[in-house]
Enzyme design. Structure first.
Site, PDB file in Angstrom:
ATOM      1  N   ASP A 102       0.870  -1.193   0.000  1.00 34.51           N
ATOM      2  CA  ASP A 102       0.000   0.000   0.000  1.00 34.51           C
ATOM      3  C   ASP A 102       0.899   1.233   0.000  1.00 34.51           C
ATOM      4  O   ASP A 102       1.984   1.217   0.582  1.00 34.51           O
ATOM      5  CB  ASP A 102      -0.917   0.012   1.237  1.00 34.51           C
ATOM      6  CG  ASP A 102      -2.118   0.930   1.050  1.00 34.51           C
ATOM      7  OD1 ASP A 102      -3.251   0.415   0.920  1.00 34.51           O
ATOM      8  OD2 ASP A 102      -1.917   2.166   1.010  1.00 34.51           O
TER       9      ASP A 102
ATOM     10  N   THR B 154     -11.756   2.150  -6.260  1.00 34.28           N
ATOM     11  CA  THR B 154     -12.160   2.748  -7.537  1.00 34.28           C
ATOM     12  C   THR B 154     -13.312   3.699  -7.239  1.00 34.28           C
ATOM     13  O   THR B 154     -14.461   3.419  -7.537  1.00 34.28           O
ATOM     14  CB  THR B 154     -12.603   1.665  -8.546  1.00 34.28           C
ATOM     15  OG1 THR B 154     -13.578   0.818  -7.910  1.00 34.28           O
ATOM     16  CG2 THR B 154     -11.447   0.815  -8.995  1.00 34.28           C
TER      17      THR B 154
ATOM     18  N   ASN C  54     -24.598  -5.457  -6.937  1.00 34.25           N
ATOM     19  CA  ASN C  54     -24.751  -4.268  -6.098  1.00 34.25           C
ATOM     20  C   ASN C  54     -25.935  -3.411  -6.554  1.00 34.25           C
ATOM     21  O   ASN C  54     -26.652  -2.838  -5.730  1.00 34.25           O
ATOM     22  CB  ASN C  54     -23.463  -3.443  -6.075  1.00 34.25           C
ATOM     23  CG  ASN C  54     -22.502  -3.949  -5.003  1.00 34.25           C
ATOM     24  OD1 ASN C  54     -22.821  -4.891  -4.285  1.00 34.25           O
ATOM     25  ND2 ASN C  54     -21.343  -3.349  -4.908  1.00 34.25           N
TER      26      ASN C  54
ATOM     27  N   CYS D 274     -19.459   1.597  -1.570  1.00 30.32           N
ATOM     28  CA  CYS D 274     -19.736   0.751  -2.741  1.00 30.32           C
ATOM     29  C   CYS D 274     -21.066   1.054  -3.417  1.00 30.32           C
ATOM     30  O   CYS D 274     -21.083   1.517  -4.562  1.00 30.32           O
ATOM     31  CB  CYS D 274     -19.697  -0.718  -2.334  1.00 30.32           C
ATOM     32  SG  CYS D 274     -18.038  -1.253  -1.871  1.00 30.32           S
TER      33      CYS D 274
HETATM   34  C1  UDX Z   1     -21.955  -3.822  -0.342  1.00 24.14           C
HETATM   35  C2  UDX Z   1     -22.350  -5.220  -0.883  1.00 24.14           C
HETATM   36  O1  UDX Z   1     -23.261  -5.852   0.029  1.00 24.14           O
HETATM   37  C3  UDX Z   1     -21.112  -6.084  -1.044  1.00 24.14           C
HETATM   38  O2  UDX Z   1     -21.455  -7.330  -1.608  1.00 24.14           O
HETATM   39  C4  UDX Z   1     -20.137  -5.361  -1.926  1.00 24.14           C
HETATM   40  O3  UDX Z   1     -18.939  -6.103  -2.038  1.00 24.14           O
HETATM   41  C5  UDX Z   1     -19.824  -3.977  -1.402  1.00 24.14           C
HETATM   42  O4  UDX Z   1     -21.030  -3.237  -1.236  1.00 24.14           O
HETATM   43  P1  UDX Z   1     -21.257  -2.803   2.019  1.00 24.14           P
HETATM   44  O5  UDX Z   1     -21.201  -1.473   1.315  1.00 24.14           O
HETATM   45  O6  UDX Z   1     -20.141  -3.179   2.915  1.00 24.14           O
HETATM   46  O7  UDX Z   1     -21.404  -3.987   0.939  1.00 24.14           O
HETATM   47  O8  UDX Z   1     -22.592  -2.795   2.907  1.00 24.14           O
HETATM   48  P2  UDX Z   1     -24.016  -3.494   2.936  1.00 24.14           P
HETATM   49  O9  UDX Z   1     -24.110  -4.295   4.165  1.00 24.14           O
HETATM   50  O10 UDX Z   1     -24.378  -4.150   1.658  1.00 24.14           O
HETATM   51  O11 UDX Z   1     -24.948  -2.211   3.145  1.00 24.14           O
HETATM   52  C6  UDX Z   1     -24.937  -1.134   2.201  1.00 24.14           C
HETATM   53  C7  UDX Z   1     -25.826  -0.010   2.661  1.00 24.14           C
HETATM   54  O12 UDX Z   1     -27.201  -0.373   2.514  1.00 24.14           O
HETATM   55  C8  UDX Z   1     -25.673   0.423   4.117  1.00 24.14           C
HETATM   56  O13 UDX Z   1     -25.704   1.830   4.182  1.00 24.14           O
HETATM   57  C9  UDX Z   1     -26.874  -0.177   4.808  1.00 24.14           C
HETATM   58  O14 UDX Z   1     -27.251   0.534   5.953  1.00 24.14           O
HETATM   59  C10 UDX Z   1     -27.902  -0.072   3.707  1.00 24.14           C
HETATM   60  N1  UDX Z   1     -29.028  -1.000   3.826  1.00 24.14           N
HETATM   61  C11 UDX Z   1     -28.811  -2.339   3.789  1.00 24.14           C
HETATM   62  C12 UDX Z   1     -30.310  -0.505   3.917  1.00 24.14           C
HETATM   63  O15 UDX Z   1     -30.527   0.716   3.934  1.00 24.14           O
HETATM   64  N2  UDX Z   1     -31.350  -1.382   3.987  1.00 24.14           N
HETATM   65  C13 UDX Z   1     -31.174  -2.716   3.957  1.00 24.14           C
HETATM   66  O16 UDX Z   1     -32.172  -3.437   4.005  1.00 24.14           O
HETATM   67  C14 UDX Z   1     -29.867  -3.221   3.857  1.00 24.14           C
END
Ligand code: UDX
Length: 447
Positions: A30, A85, A208, A260
């Site tokens: 890194d 990214t 996603n 993401c």
């Molecule tokens: C996400 C994808 O799940 C993962 O597969 C990918 O590799 C990266 O992006 P992450 O961003 O770590 O992962 O979080 P995730 O648990 O998916 O939640 C994303 C967002 O959605 C959060 O802000 C969470 O609070 C929100 N969320 C999730 C909701 O608002 N409602 C839900 O029912 C579920």
């Protein structure tokens, strides 16, 4: 097997440690010297449950090292690209500068016979372009990562699936190499899907985009429930039992944020437009707009709780991280809400069990408190913005004693409304018409 991992952020640090756990000899690279120093001492540079234990338990000396020098990756047979990214400033297009820079640093050290494996989320077509620029005898595969922050260790060591995107030419050798890397996961019967490069790149953004759409669908229905007189939480509960739908990612609340989902749907739409098929994914603009409206609706609830204006009111915001079990505040709905409330003249005090330092750096204009009690002292309204377990478990009687007025906006539908009402709280929640009405009519069907 000798493995290098380029980029030691939320994705790469966990991937490097997980590769060491799978028995490989790993070096993580890194450009951030402080991050490398922390990891080299076995300290996780960010909050991720299980990462410290994984760093500590990764076999004998030398099995996991970290460095700022890409030359230290020269002996590796497999080089994973795990850099960020992010979204480009001012457009939805993905910014590939970190990816280009990591590959440029690695390129002089690539030995014939070694392979480069992309894990970062990229616009479709990136892998083929990068492959064309590699030295002779060096192959490239795309192996997207699906891990969630907060569950990254388990998601990496027990994934739902492994996707290998490989070119037609030399694909078999690349598959064999990846099978060797993931031998222990494959022995646990993790499904493994081999595709072309474009399909593998799209597999990540499509997943996603689907998850974001599901979340916004629930929040769109919530808007209708608020207007029509329904309870969106109860409603999605009925949908969740339909096995074709399932209950995951149907949470009614403040919507999605993080590093993401928001940027991935924008980059997907931008790339589709470049390819001349923007219409196919134009609904993602609506998914984004519904998500933004969640914050506006939560602010409206807070305003209503304060009698119509937030000016000079004290507002406690519980949660700054974009979701529980993370210290990440990138595109955090909780912080966006806190900023919007402050913009209406309120005195905002934010608290979070893990994300305070990063929140303060990202939004220095807001007030902060070390814990809920301090944040809520004298508050006119308490807004639950990130559903940490400890916030779900709060004692409404104890909290009622420190606030100025017992108004709760449950922007994540996280608490037991009946319990809070019984403790004297006026509870308003997103997606629930009954609790948006005046307190006299405010009992919900579950209360
Ligand atoms: C996400 C994808 O799940 C993962 O597969 C990918 O590799 C990266 O992006 P992450 O961003 O770590 O992962 O979080 P995730 O648990 O998916 O939640 C994303 C967002 O959605 C959060 O802000 C969470 O609070 C929100 N969320 C999730 C909701 O608002 N409602 C839900 O029912 C579920």
């Amino acid at each position: 097997m000798k493995v290098s991992v380029h980029g030691c952020g939320y994705l790469g640090a966990v991937h490097a440690a997980a590769m060491a756990r799978l028995g490989h000899d790993v070096v993580g690279i890194d450009v951030d010297a402080a991050r490398v120093a922390a990891l080299a001492e076995g300290r996780a540079p960010f909050f991720e449950p299980g990462l410290t234990a994984l760093l500590a338990g990764t076999g004998g000396p030398g099995a996991l090292r970290f460095s700022t020098d890409a030359a230290d990756a020269a002996a590796a047979e497999v080089h994973f690209l795990c850099v960020g990214t992010p979204q480009s400033a001012g457009s939805g297009v993905a910014d590939l500068q970190q990816l280009e820079a990591a590959l440029a640093a690695l390129r002089p050290h690539l030995r014939p016979g070694s392979v480069v494996v992309g894990k970062s989320t990229v616009p479709v077509g990136t892998a083929a372009r990068l492959a064309a620029g590699l030295p002779d005898g060096v192959g490239l595969a795309w192996n997207p990562e699906f891990l969630r922050e907060g569950h990254a260790v388990a998601d990496t060591l027990h994934p739902d699936r492994l996707v290998y995107g490989v070119p037609d030419d030399g694909g078999e050798a690349l598959v064999a190499r990846l099978d060797a890397v993931y031998a222990r996961l494959l022995a646990d019967d993790v499904p493994r899907l081999v595709t072309d490069l474009a399909t593998a790149e799209l597999a990540k953004v499509a997943a996603n985009a689907f998850l974001a759409t599901k979340i916004s669908f629930a929040n769109a229905v919530a808007e209708v429930c608020e207007a029509a007189g329904g309870d969106a939480v109860a409603l999605v509960g009925t949908m969740a039992l339909d096995r074709r739908i399932g209950g995951d990612y149907l949470g009614v609340g403040l919507g999605f944020g993080g590093g993401c989902l928001p940027k991935d749907i924008r980059a997907f739409a931008a790339r589709a437009r470049e390819l001349g098929v923007g219409d196919a994914v134009s609904f993602l603009d609506e998914v984004d707009a519904i998500n933004d409206r969640c914050r506006d609706r939560a602010v409206e609830l807070a305003r209503a709780a304060c009698g119509g204006s937030l000016a000079d009111r004290r507002v406690a915001v519980l949660g700054a991280a974009f979701k529980p079990d993370s210290d990440d505040v990138r595109s955090s709905p909780a912080l966006a809400l806190a900023r919007a409330v402050a913009a209406e003249g309120a005195d905002v005090v934010v608290t979070d069990p893990q994300a305070l330092a990063l929140a303060q750096a990202a939004a220095p204009e807001l007030g902060y408190a070390a814990d809920v009690r301090e944040a809520a002292a004298g508050a006119d309204v308490v807004v639950l913005a990130t559903e940490w377990d400890e916030y779900r478990a709060l004692d409404p009687h104890a909290l009622a004693r420190v606030v100025r007025a017992p108004h709760l906006v449950d922007a994540r539908n996280a608490v037991d409304r009946a319990r809070w009402r019984a403790a004297g709280w006026d509870v308003r929640a997103l997606g629930v018409a009954a609790v948006r009405a005046a307190p006299a009519q405010s009992s919900s069907p579950t209360a």
